[in-house]
Design an enzyme around this catalytic site. Structure first.
Site, PDB file in Angstrom:
ATOM      1  N   PHE A   1       0.794  -1.234   0.000  1.00 28.31           N
ATOM      2  CA  PHE A   1       0.000   0.000   0.000  1.00 28.31           C
ATOM      3  C   PHE A   1       0.829   1.287   0.000  1.00 28.31           C
ATOM      4  O   PHE A   1       0.400   2.304   0.559  1.00 28.31           O
ATOM      5  CB  PHE A   1      -0.978   0.012   1.179  1.00 28.31           C
ATOM      6  CG  PHE A   1      -1.648  -1.311   1.412  1.00 28.31           C
ATOM      7  CD1 PHE A   1      -2.368  -1.923   0.404  1.00 28.31           C
ATOM      8  CD2 PHE A   1      -1.531  -1.961   2.624  1.00 28.31           C
ATOM      9  CE1 PHE A   1      -2.975  -3.169   0.606  1.00 28.31           C
ATOM     10  CE2 PHE A   1      -2.138  -3.205   2.841  1.00 28.31           C
ATOM     11  CZ  PHE A   1      -2.857  -3.805   1.821  1.00 28.31           C
ATOM     12  N   CYS A   2       1.979   1.274  -0.636  1.00 33.95           N
ATOM     13  CA  CYS A   2       2.863   2.452  -0.673  1.00 33.95           C
ATOM     14  C   CYS A   2       3.132   2.982   0.736  1.00 33.95           C
ATOM     15  O   CYS A   2       3.265   4.193   0.953  1.00 33.95           O
ATOM     16  CB  CYS A   2       2.279   3.558  -1.548  1.00 33.95           C
ATOM     17  SG  CYS A   2       2.219   3.150  -3.303  1.00 33.95           S
ATOM     18  N   ALA A   3       3.220   2.057   1.673  1.00 29.47           N
ATOM     19  CA  ALA A   3       3.545   2.391   3.064  1.00 29.47           C
ATOM     20  C   ALA A   3       4.355   1.228   3.624  1.00 29.47           C
ATOM     21  O   ALA A   3       4.013   0.650   4.657  1.00 29.47           O
ATOM     22  CB  ALA A   3       2.277   2.626   3.872  1.00 29.47           C
TER      23      ALA A   3
END
Length: 434
Positions: free
Chosen positions: A392-394
């Site tokens: 999740f781009c995290a």
């Protein structure tokens, strides 16, 4: 806020005025789409990936379609459509400022996205400004500062993932107090996690930042579509968000807040519209440039008037629908979703702050015996349900919660029918029992 010439235009004016507020849930595009499923046949598509990109509100789409025949260049022409488009663009800026509760001397800069907004602010940092950022941030709020740090332009203090809102505030206070030298500082924090959906203690973090002589920017990409965001009430210095998460997927974002750092910085992009004057300075030499000192300074190029108009339309729709009503309905769906997942053996929901923390409509989880990519694929192929899987781009946050593997994320919003939540919970239960 900037103002534009008033255009007396009965026909175009009517074209950009919205109709009555629809009943809940707010209608979105795609609600009638049917998709094929394994074994034959089609089912209504259940879009449960709002945290990545929310569908367009029907009202936003209608407002954009109504304006489209009158599209013209902004700040560039004397013609009727150019003047109308300029007025629409600047009115959109004022609408966004009202939506965010901006202070009188704040400015709204239109960008492409939250990522673009935070990169703009990173480029405007005064020399020597130290940035404080939790490792739990989305990459959009992690990487712009990392790039400046790598170039030796802005030192960064990376803060460990807190396990409670109180710990987040305590961690920040200690780090700010210990900084040496006591130079300018900026805190970057999310309003709501794109992984866990948990709402962060923004007001308390802002108070801690200001008590230690620092400024704070709020990444509201996940908060603004779900909760009212008020710059003055939260006492933050800047807010960044994306139109495509706010039901306005037409390529616009916002950076709103204080003017001084932006006014003193070199323009984010060099080009037309950001200048007041450009003159030759001798044969073969670079031109003398006088840059604009207002919002135009960082809006070089032809403005995305349709994107700005779409964002403003979404802001009006959410405000008129009433966040209290929207939040109450979302929390009822969230309670149903979490209770349903809790009843499925082998499901583990990811969380930093625990079960009692306030949340928006974002839940990430894993299921024993399933790879996240396989589970997401099965939900799509067999049930017509669209979710997200991965990190999740995290990445640092997911790795703090889930050292190995990846997760599935379900996210929803104002356009989600009750039935989609029920269908999702039932599908996860069936797949988990295989």
């Amino acid at each position: 806020m900037s103002s534009a010439v008033s255009v007396a235009a009965p026909a175009p004016a009517a074209a950009v005025v919205s109709g009555p507020v629809p009943s809940l849930p707010l209608p979105v595009l795609g609600r009638d789409v049917r998709v094929p499923v394994a074994g034959g046949g089609e089912v209504p598509y259940a879009a449960l990936d709002y945290a990545a990109s929310a569908p367009a509100l029907q009202r936003v789409w209608d407002d954009v379609a109504a304006y489209a025949p009158y599209y013209g260049s902004v700040h560039r022409g004397a013609g009727y459509l150019s003047r109308l488009s300029t007025e629409l663009f600047e009115n959109s800026r004022a609408t966004v400022a009202e939506f965010l509760g901006c202070r009188a001397d704040d400015q709204v800069v239109f960008t492409r996205s939250t990522t673009d907004s935070l990169n703009l602010l990173a480029a405007a940092l005064p020399a020597g400004t130290r940035v404080f950022v939790f490792e739990t941030e989305h990459h959009a709020a992690l990487l712009p500062w990392a790039r400046r740090a790598a170039a030796g332009e802005a030192p960064v203090t990376w803060l460990d993932a807190p396990r409670s809102p109180a710990q987040a505030v305590e961690t920040l206070e200690r780090a700010l107090a210990a900084r040496e030298p006591y130079d300018p500082a900026l805190v970057c924090v999310t309003g709501a996690s794109n992984v866990t959906g948990e709402v962060w203690p923004v007001r308390e973090l802002a108070a801690a930042a200001h008590a230690h002589g620092a400024r704070i920017v709020l990444d509201a990409a996940q908060l603004a579509p779900h909760r009212a965001v008020d710059i003055r009430e939260l006492d933050v210095d800047w807010v960044a968000f994306s139109g495509h998460k706010l039901y306005a997927p037409f390529g616009a974002g916002v950076l709103a807040g204080r003017t001084d750092w932006l006014r003193a910085a070199e323009p984010y992009l060099a080009g037309g519209g950001a200048t007041r004057s450009v003159r030759r300075n001798g044969a073969g030499s670079a031109p003398d440039v006088e840059w604009d000192e207002g919002v135009a300074r960082h809006e070089a190029g032809s403005p995305n008037v349709i994107g700005a108009h779409a964002v403003a339309s979404a802001c009006r729709a959410l405000t008129e629908a009433g966040f209290e009503r929207l939040v109450a309905r979302e929390e009822a769906l969230l309670t149903r979703l979490r209770a349903g997942l809790a009843a499925v053996p082998g499901v583990r929901v990811l969380s930093l702050f625990g079960d009692d923390a306030p949340r928006v409509g974002v839940v990430s989880f894993v299921v024993d015996g399933w790879e996240s990519s396989a589970l997401a694929a099965a939900l799509s192929a067999e049930y017509g349900i669209g979710v997200r899987d991965g990190l999740f781009c995290a990445h640092p946050l997911v790795r703090a919660l889930l050292p190995e593997g990846s997760a599935v994320r379900v996210s929803f919003g104002v356009g989600t029918p009750d039935e989609h939540i029920e269908r999702f919970v039932g599908a996860v239960g069936e797949l988990a029992r295989r």
